[in-house]
Motif scaffolding. Structure first.
Motif, mmCIF file in Angstrom:
data_model
loop_
_atom_site.group_PDB
_atom_site.id
_atom_site.type_symbol
_atom_site.label_atom_id
_atom_site.label_comp_id
_atom_site.label_asym_id
_atom_site.label_seq_id
_atom_site.Cartn_x
_atom_site.Cartn_y
_atom_site.Cartn_z
ATOM 1 N N VAL A 12 -15.247 1.748 49.383
ATOM 2 C CA VAL A 12 -14.103 1.196 48.651
ATOM 3 C C VAL A 12 -14.338 -0.274 48.322
ATOM 4 C CG1 VAL A 12 -11.649 0.651 48.800
ATOM 5 C CG2 VAL A 12 -12.469 2.875 49.612
ATOM 6 N N HIS A 13 -14.885 -1.030 49.267
ATOM 7 C CA HIS A 13 -15.150 -2.449 49.024
ATOM 8 C C HIS A 13 -16.212 -2.650 47.947
ATOM 9 C CE1 HIS A 13 -13.488 -3.987 53.141
ATOM 10 N NE2 HIS A 13 -12.537 -3.636 52.296
ATOM 11 N N SER A 14 -17.024 -1.616 47.703
ATOM 12 C CA SER A 14 -18.040 -1.724 46.650
ATOM 13 C C SER A 14 -17.440 -1.579 45.259
ATOM 14 C CB SER A 14 -19.123 -0.661 46.859
ATOM 15 O OG SER A 14 -18.620 0.633 46.538
ATOM 16 N N GLY A 15 -16.157 -1.206 45.200
ATOM 17 C CA GLY A 15 -15.475 -1.114 43.907
ATOM 18 C C GLY A 15 -15.037 0.273 43.509
ATOM 19 N N GLU A 16 -15.409 1.292 44.289
ATOM 20 C CA GLU A 16 -14.994 2.653 43.958
ATOM 21 C C GLU A 16 -13.522 2.860 44.325
ATOM 22 O OE1 GLU A 16 -17.539 5.902 45.003
ATOM 23 O OE2 GLU A 16 -19.268 4.579 45.261
ATOM 24 N N ALA A 17 -12.800 3.612 43.504
ATOM 25 C CA ALA A 17 -11.384 3.875 43.757
ATOM 26 C C ALA A 17 -11.205 4.716 45.010
ATOM 27 C CB ALA A 17 -10.770 4.591 42.567
ATOM 28 N N PRO A 18 -10.253 4.381 45.870
ATOM 29 C CA PRO A 18 -9.992 5.209 47.051
ATOM 30 C C PRO A 18 -9.554 6.615 46.625
ATOM 31 C CG PRO A 18 -8.923 3.071 47.237
ATOM 32 C CD PRO A 18 -9.398 3.187 45.829
ATOM 33 N N ARG A 19 -10.088 7.630 47.283
ATOM 34 C CA ARG A 19 -9.811 9.021 46.940
ATOM 35 C C ARG A 19 -8.631 9.529 47.768
ATOM 36 N NH1 ARG A 19 -15.834 10.390 48.612
ATOM 37 N NH2 ARG A 19 -14.936 9.201 50.333
ATOM 38 N N VAL A 20 -7.619 10.059 47.068
ATOM 39 C CA VAL A 20 -6.349 10.424 47.696
ATOM 40 C C VAL A 20 -6.166 11.931 47.750
ATOM 41 C CG1 VAL A 20 -3.835 10.238 47.542
ATOM 42 C CG2 VAL A 20 -5.268 8.281 46.937
ATOM 43 N N LEU A 21 -5.722 12.417 48.898
ATOM 44 C CA LEU A 21 -5.260 13.795 49.068
ATOM 45 C C LEU A 21 -3.756 13.748 49.302
ATOM 46 C CD1 LEU A 21 -5.445 16.865 49.650
ATOM 47 C CD2 LEU A 21 -6.034 16.275 52.019
ATOM 48 N N ASP A 22 -2.998 14.458 48.463
ATOM 49 C CA ASP A 22 -1.539 14.493 48.569
ATOM 50 C C ASP A 22 -1.128 15.823 49.196
ATOM 51 O OD1 ASP A 22 1.189 14.264 48.300
ATOM 52 O OD2 ASP A 22 1.133 13.616 46.204
ATOM 53 N N LEU A 23 -0.502 15.777 50.377
ATOM 54 C CA LEU A 23 -0.018 16.971 51.062
ATOM 55 C C LEU A 23 1.463 17.168 50.761
ATOM 56 C CD1 LEU A 23 -1.711 16.444 54.561
ATOM 57 C CD2 LEU A 23 -2.620 17.662 52.561
ATOM 58 N N PHE A 24 1.887 18.424 50.645
ATOM 59 C CA PHE A 24 3.274 18.731 50.249
ATOM 60 C C PHE A 24 3.573 17.981 48.945
ATOM 61 C CE2 PHE A 24 2.893 18.191 54.892
ATOM 62 C CZ PHE A 24 3.072 19.490 55.309
ATOM 63 N N ALA A 25 2.707 18.153 47.967
ATOM 64 C CA ALA A 25 2.634 17.238 46.830
ATOM 65 C C ALA A 25 3.746 17.402 45.807
ATOM 66 C CB ALA A 25 1.276 17.407 46.139
ATOM 67 N N GLY A 26 4.381 18.578 45.728
ATOM 68 C CA GLY A 26 5.324 18.794 44.644
ATOM 69 C C GLY A 26 4.608 18.634 43.308
ATOM 70 N N ILE A 30 4.523 10.990 44.664
ATOM 71 C CA ILE A 30 3.741 10.009 45.419
ATOM 72 C C ILE A 30 2.383 9.805 44.758
ATOM 73 C CG2 ILE A 30 2.628 9.528 47.634
ATOM 74 C CD1 ILE A 30 4.916 10.903 49.033
ATOM 75 N N SER A 31 1.787 10.876 44.273
ATOM 76 C CA SER A 31 0.503 10.761 43.578
ATOM 77 C C SER A 31 0.601 9.801 42.406
ATOM 78 C CB SER A 31 0.049 12.141 43.065
ATOM 79 O OG SER A 31 -0.248 13.018 44.115
ATOM 80 N N LEU A 32 1.721 9.842 41.697
ATOM 81 C CA LEU A 32 1.904 8.982 40.529
ATOM 82 C C LEU A 32 1.877 7.508 40.913
ATOM 83 C CD1 LEU A 32 2.492 8.813 37.487
ATOM 84 C CD2 LEU A 32 4.927 8.857 38.056
ATOM 85 N N GLY A 33 2.532 7.167 42.027
ATOM 86 C CA GLY A 33 2.529 5.787 42.479
ATOM 87 C C GLY A 33 1.131 5.310 42.851
ATOM 88 N N PHE A 34 0.395 6.153 43.550
ATOM 89 C CA PHE A 34 -0.970 5.781 43.927
ATOM 90 C C PHE A 34 -1.878 5.717 42.710
ATOM 91 C CE2 PHE A 34 0.561 6.360 48.156
ATOM 92 C CZ PHE A 34 -0.317 5.659 48.968
ATOM 93 N N ASP A 35 -1.660 6.612 41.759
ATOM 94 C CA ASP A 35 -2.432 6.589 40.522
ATOM 95 C C ASP A 35 -2.230 5.257 39.797
ATOM 96 O OD1 ASP A 35 -3.826 8.321 38.247
ATOM 97 O OD2 ASP A 35 -2.144 7.279 37.304
ATOM 98 N N ARG A 36 -0.982 4.811 39.733
ATOM 99 C CA ARG A 36 -0.679 3.549 39.040
ATOM 100 C C ARG A 36 -1.303 2.357 39.765
ATOM 101 N NH1 ARG A 36 3.375 1.472 35.594
ATOM 102 N NH2 ARG A 36 2.627 -0.572 34.962
ATOM 103 N N ALA A 37 -1.446 2.467 41.078
ATOM 104 C CA ALA A 37 -2.000 1.371 41.873
ATOM 105 C C ALA A 37 -3.523 1.352 41.876
ATOM 106 C CB ALA A 37 -1.487 1.463 43.312
ATOM 107 N N GLY A 38 -4.156 2.284 41.148
ATOM 108 C CA GLY A 38 -5.613 2.263 41.041
ATOM 109 C C GLY A 38 -6.341 3.230 41.944
ATOM 110 N N PHE A 39 -5.600 4.075 42.676
ATOM 111 C CA PHE A 39 -6.230 5.085 43.516
ATOM 112 C C PHE A 39 -6.572 6.308 42.648
ATOM 113 C CE2 PHE A 39 -4.115 2.281 46.282
ATOM 114 C CZ PHE A 39 -4.574 2.448 47.579
ATOM 115 N N LYS A 40 -7.400 7.192 43.167
ATOM 116 C CA LYS A 40 -7.797 8.392 42.432
ATOM 117 C C LYS A 40 -7.344 9.632 43.179
ATOM 118 C CE LYS A 40 -11.782 10.828 40.459
ATOM 119 N NZ LYS A 40 -13.251 10.832 40.319
ATOM 120 N N ASN A 41 -6.429 10.391 42.555
ATOM 121 C CA ASN A 41 -5.978 11.631 43.167
ATOM 122 C C ASN A 41 -7.050 12.690 42.963
ATOM 123 O OD1 ASN A 41 -4.612 14.455 42.894
ATOM 124 N ND2 ASN A 41 -3.191 13.210 44.089
#
Length: 392
Positions: A12-26, A30-41
């Protein structure tokens, strides 16, 4: 665990987007918020087939049809194992290298006091909420954490999760995560204090790998409103298991950030959020048929002033409206129209119920209704109100 966390942190410190797993995702709130913050679902687990496909449409629609279908499939978190799921999603290598962040909110029906009342009625048992298997799904969340070893965690739920039959679920989760190598903390936050046009209180729990050496904090409020008394009482009930005067090193509750009218902008109102939407009038013309409506039904925005919130909603990155609205429709609910017509700004459920009582009494004064039968007293006046309002 430490070596795996160090490896993920370096990536992550090298610049790659943190990879997110969303549980009970609907469908992906929550994925949308992390997506906007630069994370990768990169994956999500959702039990409902329609919600799972909606999540895939929201975050994976650009994939090939074959890859899209992997994301669109519903999964039962109680039956699928983390390693199996990671393989099914097409990740190569060890499963515990695939995910950097796990987020999600386990189902709240067993925790929420409104849900508890429904469960008691359905099961005819005063402690039915404790017997609801959904009340233990947070254990599956922790199981995925153990197996996939994320470097950061977010859990969200209703405030009553702090007092589940006298048991504080959030505290238990933090104790487990601490043992697994995480720094943890949880608190209560109200969405209205963060620019959302809704007074919605929720428990938020954050955990960081101890390798990050990062203290858990929660964001300062940006907006202010004088909450109605009922919301303050709801928070007090949720917190009755927490002794705020005896915080110790092994107590994970963090006092909610202070909200000040001097430091914050006014809360976003319903008018701010909805004022630029087309007016719905077909129900007033008797032009709304009973039954399901098409969620793809299109309408266009009128020429009206746009608030900052309205502009944000129209221009959300990768979800831009381009002037078109979908599903801006209403169901046929003639029973509710006269009640809504009497509601004043700021009215809530108690006021709506009182308006319904007034309508009932007024109708009763004009007519005498015979032959209205009810199965048991429990339906009482509410059932009568429904019948009368439907005939007004």
């Amino acid at each position: 665990m430490r070596d795996i966390h160090k490896e993920k942190i370096a990536r992550v410190h090298s610049g790659e987007a943190p990879r997110v797993l969303d549980l009970f995702a609907g469908c992906g709130g929550i994925s949308l918020g992390f997506d906007r913050a630069g994370f990768k679902n990169v994956a999500a687990i959702e039990f409902d087939a329609h919600a799972a496909r909606s999540h895939a449409m929201n975050f994976h629609k650009d994939l090939s049809p074959k890859e899209f279908e992997k994301h669109a499939q519903a999964h039962d978190i109680t039956k699928i194992e983390p390693n199996t799921f990671i393989r099914e999603m097409g990740f190569s290598g060890p499963a515990d290298r695939a995910i950097d962040v796990i987020v999600g909110g386990p189902p709240c029906q067993a925790f929420a006091r409104v849900g508890r009342a429904k469960l008691r009625e359905v099961a005819e048992h005063p402690q039915a909420f404790k017997q609801d298997p959904r009340g233990n799904l947070y254990l599956r969340y922790l199981h995925f954490v153990r197996e996939l070893k994320p470097i950061a965690i977010l859990m969200e739920n209703v405030p009553d999760v702090l007092n589940y039959g006298g048991h504080n679920i959030a505290e238990e989760v933090c104790e487990t995560l601490d043992d697994l190598g995480y720094d943890c903390g949880y608190t209560l936050l109200n969405a209205v204090y963060y620019g959302v046009p809704e007074m919605r209180e929720r428990m938020f729990l954050i955990a960081y790998s101890k390798e990050l050496n990062k203290k858990v904090t929660f964001p300062k409020p940006t907006n202010w409103v004088d909450l109605p008394r009922g919301y303050d009482n709801s928070r007090k009930v949720a917190l009755k298991n927490i002794n705020l005067d005896l915080l110790s090193e092994d107590h994970y509750f963090i006092v909610p950030p202070v909200v000040s009218s001097e430091d914050c902008a006014p809360a976003v109102t319903a008018q701010d959020a909805l004022g630029d939407l087309p007016k719905i009038t077909k129900h007033l013309e008797g032009d709304v048929k009973k039954g399901a409506r098409n969620p793809r039904e299109e309408s266009t925005y009128p020429e009206a002033p746009i608030t900052a919130y309205g502009s944000l909603m129209r221009n959300w990155p990768r979800f831009e409206s381009r002037g078109v609205l979908y599903g801006h429709v209403t169901r046929a609910l003639p029973r509710d129209y006269p009640i809504f017509a009497r509601m004043n700004p700021g009215d809530q459920y108690p006021e709506a119920f009182n308006h319904a009582l007034d309508l009932f009494n007024e109708a009763l004064a004009k007519k005498t209704y015979y032959g209205i039968g009810f199965k048991g007293r429990e339906r009482g006046v509410q059932g009568v109100i429904q019948v009368v309002c439907a005939t007004i």
